[in-house]
Design a protein around this motif. Sequence first.
Motif, mmCIF file in Angstrom:
data_model
loop_
_atom_site.group_PDB
_atom_site.id
_atom_site.type_symbol
_atom_site.label_atom_id
_atom_site.label_comp_id
_atom_site.label_asym_id
_atom_site.label_seq_id
_atom_site.Cartn_x
_atom_site.Cartn_y
_atom_site.Cartn_z
ATOM 1 N N LEU A 58 0.906 -1.152 -0.055
ATOM 2 C CA LEU A 58 0.138 0.000 0.107
ATOM 3 C C LEU A 58 0.730 1.236 0.118
ATOM 4 N N LEU A 59 2.272 1.059 0.102
ATOM 5 C CA LEU A 59 3.092 2.527 0.048
ATOM 6 C C LEU A 59 2.721 3.221 -1.162
ATOM 7 N N SER A 60 2.528 4.567 -0.634
ATOM 8 C CA SER A 60 2.438 5.640 -1.985
ATOM 9 C C SER A 60 2.733 6.956 -1.237
ATOM 10 N N PRO A 61 3.182 8.071 -2.011
ATOM 11 C CA PRO A 61 3.380 9.261 -1.584
ATOM 12 C C PRO A 61 2.463 9.806 -0.708
ATOM 13 N N ALA A 62 1.036 9.558 -0.893
ATOM 14 C CA ALA A 62 -0.018 10.321 -0.268
ATOM 15 C C ALA A 62 0.017 9.857 1.276
ATOM 16 N N ILE A 63 0.727 8.903 1.713
ATOM 17 C CA ILE A 63 0.801 8.263 3.167
ATOM 18 C C ILE A 63 1.406 9.366 3.948
ATOM 19 N N GLY A 64 0.687 9.934 4.727
ATOM 20 C CA GLY A 64 1.033 10.865 5.774
ATOM 21 C C GLY A 64 1.213 10.428 7.315
ATOM 22 N N LEU A 65 1.522 11.516 8.171
ATOM 23 C CA LEU A 65 1.352 11.137 9.608
ATOM 24 C C LEU A 65 -0.092 10.891 10.067
ATOM 25 N N ASP A 66 -0.845 11.555 9.488
ATOM 26 C CA ASP A 66 -2.356 11.560 9.786
ATOM 27 C C ASP A 66 -2.750 10.104 9.479
ATOM 28 N N THR A 67 -2.410 9.464 8.323
ATOM 29 C CA THR A 67 -2.925 8.250 8.139
ATOM 30 C C THR A 67 -2.443 7.145 9.382
ATOM 31 N N HIS A 68 -1.108 7.266 9.607
ATOM 32 C CA HIS A 68 -0.611 6.462 10.483
ATOM 33 C C HIS A 68 -1.442 6.474 11.978
ATOM 34 N N ILE A 69 -1.650 7.753 12.121
ATOM 35 C CA ILE A 69 -2.315 8.158 13.526
ATOM 36 C C ILE A 69 -3.799 7.699 13.268
#
Length: 254
Positions: A57-68
Amino acid sequence: MPAGSEDPENRALSPFVLLHGGRHGGWCWKRTAARLRSAGHAVYTPTLTGLGERSHLLSPAIGLDTHIQDLVGVFGYEDVDDAVLVAHSYGGMVACGAMERVADRVRALVLVDGYLPRAGESMMDLVDPATAEYTMDLAARDGEGWFLPPTDAAVWGVTDPADNAWVNGKTTAHPLKTYRDPVGPTDRAWAHPGVFIECLVPAAIRVPTARPRERAAVDRRFRYWTLEAPHDAMITAPHALAEKLRAASRLDPR
């Protein structure tokens, strides 16, 4: 026993939520989790989006909020309550952000060589300038400008050949955006009972420790502990780390 008090020997054992750091996954907690489970604790080891078994699922759109959101979802979907939330390294950024939404379900927040941000700070704000520059250059050179490639586990202090090979076979690329995104409010993380565990054996990866040391000096509900292990203590010293985590679960959260 006074009304409303609780005998720590008789209360149910708190569950653990063990959150990994950058380029790792839930797999890295396997040894430590086994020891906690053998002692009777429920243990959850989520993997953040784009890493580990979720690396497809790795993509440039994944940010800190995704992980939170990943972490918040574990508490909601698994009905986790009275938990010890343990965050390693970069995972501290995620855990501190998530605490705004899950603090009522957390008994204690434990940072294992983890970042302790204030609102509006990114992980790149907390590392030294040389590390920040190296990280950006690495992503530009070997990560198409948006991800950090895997690195040898020796960087995290994993020097045993068998362990090194095991870790190197499982670490994955990490989305750079998560390191650059500022975290939202972290007031509830800072107000919550907690522990910082500094891993003392030298490794190339070192997290800032001044902030948790200063907090522990003035906040009686926040402890500063040390562990004779390198940064990836969950792999190199699982028994010793598990004992520290169990001790954290027994602390009076008041």
